[in-house]
Scaffold this motif. Structure first.
Motif: not given
Length: 177
Positions: A4-33
């Motif tokens: 289980v930990f090995y599989q989570f380790n494999k997903l760590s990069n996509i989790m970081i990418t996903f969090l960065m994209s969510i933060m970027l989308l949040g910042c864009i929407l915040y500035t737009k509003t």
């Protein structure tokens, strides 16, 4: 437990990418509003998303996760195909539960995405083993472009489906009153 930990380790990069994209989308929407000028384009965008219930917002978020996952698998060639197939199947399953009539289209879409990820991975492995054949690299670029465009298309199609269903629900409730 170690697996289980090995599989989570494999997903760590996509989790970081996903969090960065969510933060970027949040910042864009915040500035737009924050800088809302009331142009016709902005009013149409906000009007589409207003009045949605929690389920609609969750479905849009799930489809965004699916689009990010598929795009990540397209750009980063070294992915575990089975793991990404399971992730895409889960997000597709949630959408099918939301809109049961689209089960055939969603099944074909999921199959297309899994095959594309598998082909992308196979071309990547072939490139590593044969020392960069230009023909294979061109195929890889074309496949990656197709995958990214398909992720955008699928997300916008699902977004439109949620908005249209929400619009029909609001129209039917206003006619009854």
């Amino acid at each position: 437990m170690e697996n289980v930990f090995y599989q989570f380790n494999k997903l760590s990069n996509i989790m970081i990418t996903f969090l960065m994209s969510i933060m970027l989308l949040g910042c864009i929407l915040y500035t737009k509003t924050k800088v809302f000028k009331g142009t016709e384009r902005e009013i149409k965008l906000y009007g589409m998303l207003m009045g949605m219930n929690r389920l609609d917002i969750i479905i849009i978020a799930i489809q965004f996760i699916q689009a990010i996952t598929f795009t990540y698998a397209a750009i980063i060639k070294q992915v575990d195909v089975k793991l990404y197939a399971i992730m895409l199947a889960i997000t597709t399953g949630f959408y099918v539960l939301y809109k049961i009539r689209s089960i055939f289209f969603e099944s074909m879409s999921l199959l297309t995405q899994i095959i594309a990820i598998y082909l992308n991975q196979t071309l990547y492995q072939y490139t590593i083993e044969t020392k960069e054949n230009p023909f294979v690299q061109v195929l890889q670029v074309i496949l990656t472009t197709f995958m990214i465009l398909y992720a955008i298309y699928a997300f916008l199609t699902h977004l439109d489906g949620v908005i249209q269903q929400n619009k029909n629900v609001r129209r039917n409730t206003s006619e009854k009153t």
